[in-house]
Design an enzyme around this catalytic site. Structure first.
Site, PDB file in Angstrom:
ATOM      1  N   PRO A 166       0.830  -1.212   0.000  1.00 22.58           N
ATOM      2  CA  PRO A 166       0.000   0.000   0.000  1.00 22.58           C
ATOM      3  C   PRO A 166       0.856   1.250   0.000  1.00 22.58           C
ATOM      4  CG  PRO A 166      -0.918  -1.625   1.486  1.00 22.58           C
ATOM      5  CD  PRO A 166       0.387  -2.186   1.009  1.00 22.58           C
ATOM      6  N   CYS A 167       0.441   2.227  -0.802  1.00 25.83           N
ATOM      7  CA  CYS A 167       1.349   3.311  -1.159  1.00 25.83           C
ATOM      8  C   CYS A 167       1.081   4.624  -0.456  1.00 25.83           C
ATOM      9  CB  CYS A 167       1.264   3.548  -2.669  1.00 25.83           C
ATOM     10  SG  CYS A 167      -0.423   3.961  -3.229  1.00 25.83           S
ATOM     11  N   GLN A 168       0.114   4.703   0.464  1.00 20.76           N
ATOM     12  CA  GLN A 168      -0.274   5.999   1.004  1.00 20.76           C
ATOM     13  C   GLN A 168       0.885   6.795   1.610  1.00 20.76           C
ATOM     14  OE1 GLN A 168      -1.839   3.143   1.561  1.00 20.76           O
ATOM     15  NE2 GLN A 168      -4.050   3.388   1.591  1.00 20.76           N
TER      16      GLN A 168
END
Length: 426
Positions: A84-86
């Site tokens: 996940p890239c947040q």
């Protein structure tokens, strides 16, 4: 006896965008770790043989992953995944002014990925992320990954060598502009060479250029039904009825003092994807995971894209079943890696890192070129309810980073345009 297909272990699988590409390149996903129950249900519905492990990766041991795969450490051909890239997203940086990045608890997904690399010792690995991961001066996530790989080499005696590059999916035949960073590593110390782009924009396609023109939205979805009267795809909200007044390939900027419509907004005072419409003769802009009511890209018929159309623009294989609502479907599709780009990279991994010199034939997920491309849809007159908004609207102060784009380059906010002001992205 037929030769065994190379094996892939998949982390952060989502709906399977990476895996579909590796599947097209001849790999078998033998274990898939995913937290989201809707994505897990979708994968089981479409690929029950993938060995889904549903749950938080921090609670799933590497031993369980290997057991599900039926492999021992050192046997997996490739480990793939997009944590996940947040913490590293461009949207997070521009909206908040900065991010916690490695201090963000969500960045622990990078450590989990490294843990599985260390414990499973794949012959190769691929990690995908947003290009905020490699921002100059903000690349601590990238450095963390590279240092983690070096630590694995010291502890285990491997020779993992990592190459990384930012790729635009449209430059490899995907009918969608989508920029992501890929890290690809080899256990035997082989330096991976990223393939050269095979496609380019019409402006770049000069005489003698071997690259093909970018695949277009028409190439991807031109054979699908128009669905012009499908009420479920109607664009609602305050501005939905303005969409038919915007030409193909344009957004709300059409209705500013520098566009060709009515002066309803100030220049670059809205999100880039606000009322953004596809053009038949161009690639799509990035499909959004969680768009607002007036956030595109929208179909040239002035409606939302259907689930089948979004899957085509992501170059997923046809025939997928999504047993969920539209919001969940769009979230899964928008978060995925375009499968054709994964297929291109998977073929190169087979050739360069696994020593497979066999002919895999033509790309399986490359959309066909559909010609001729029809003329743009006619633009409709401004509805009376918007006349009261016509006026002298102030532009956004400053030119923003878009002003530095090269001549002929389209205004692009390719990663998270729905969350970015157009004045603050390039």
């Amino acid at each position: 006896m037929a030769a065994c297909r190379p094996t892939a272990i998949s982390l952060y699988t989502g709906v399977g965008g990476l895996d579909f590409g590796f599947e097209a390149a001849g790999f078998d996903t033998v274990a898939a770790v995913e937290l989201d129950p809707v994505a897990c249900r979708t994968v089981r519905l479409n690929r029950p043989q993938w060995g889904v492990l549903e749950g938080d990766i921090h609670g799933i041991s590497s031993e369980e992953i290997l057991a599900t795969a039926g492999l021992h450490a050192g046997e997996p051909d490739v480990l793939i995944g997009g944590p996940p890239c947040q913490p590293f997203s461009k949207s997070s940086y521009w909206v908040s002014g900065d991010t916690l990045r490695l201090g963000d608890p969500r960045a622990e997904t990078l450590a989990a990925y490294l843990r599985v690399v260390r414990d499973s010792l794949p012959k190769a690995f691929l990690l995908e992320n947003v290009y905020g991961l490699v921002y100059k001066g903000k690349d601590e996530g990238l450095q963390h990954l590279l240092e983690g790989i070096e630590q694995i080499n010291r502890e285990v005696g491997t020779r993992y060598t990592v190459a990384w590059k930012m790729l635009n999916a449209a430059d490899y035949g995907v009918p969608q502009i989508r920029e992501r960073v890929f890290l690809i590593g080899s256990r035997e110390g082989i330096s991976f060479q990223f393939p050269e782009p095979t496609h380019c924009s019409k402006e770049e396609n000069t005489l003698g250029d071997a690259r093909e023109p970018h695949r277009t939205a028409w190439d991807a979805i031109g054979d699908l039904a128009r669905l012009s009267n499908d009420a479920s795809l109607r664009v609602g909200g305050k501005w939905g009825d303005l969409l038919p007044t915007i030409p193909e390939g344009k957004n709300y900027l059409w209705h500013t003092n520098r566009g060709g419509g009515s002066q309803l907004f100030g220049w670059r005072t809205r999100y880039w994807s606000f009322l953004l419409k596809l053009a038949k003769d161009q690639p799509s802009w990035t499909i959004q995971a969680q768009p607002g009511s007036a956030i595109g890209p929208f179909h040239w018929c002035s409606r939302k894209l259907s689930i089948a159309e979004m899957c085509r623009l992501q170059t997923f294989p046809d025939g997928l079943k999504l047993d969920c609502g539209r919001a969940d479907a769009q979230r899964m599709i928008g978060n995925a890696v375009p499968s054709l780009l994964a297929e291109v990279l998977a073929r190169e991994i087979r050739r360069q890192l696994l020593g497979d010199t066999g002919d895999l034939g033509p790309l399986k997920l490359l959309p066909p070129m559909r010609r001729p491309i029809p003329e743009p849809e006619p633009v409709k007159p401004l509805p009376a309810k918007y006349l009261r908004y016509i006026g002298d609207h102030a532009d956004h102060p400053g030119e923003g980073r878009l002003s530095s784009r090269k001549k002929g380059q389209r205004d692009l906010v390719a990663s998270e345009p729905s969350l970015l002001f157009a004045s603050g992205a390039d």
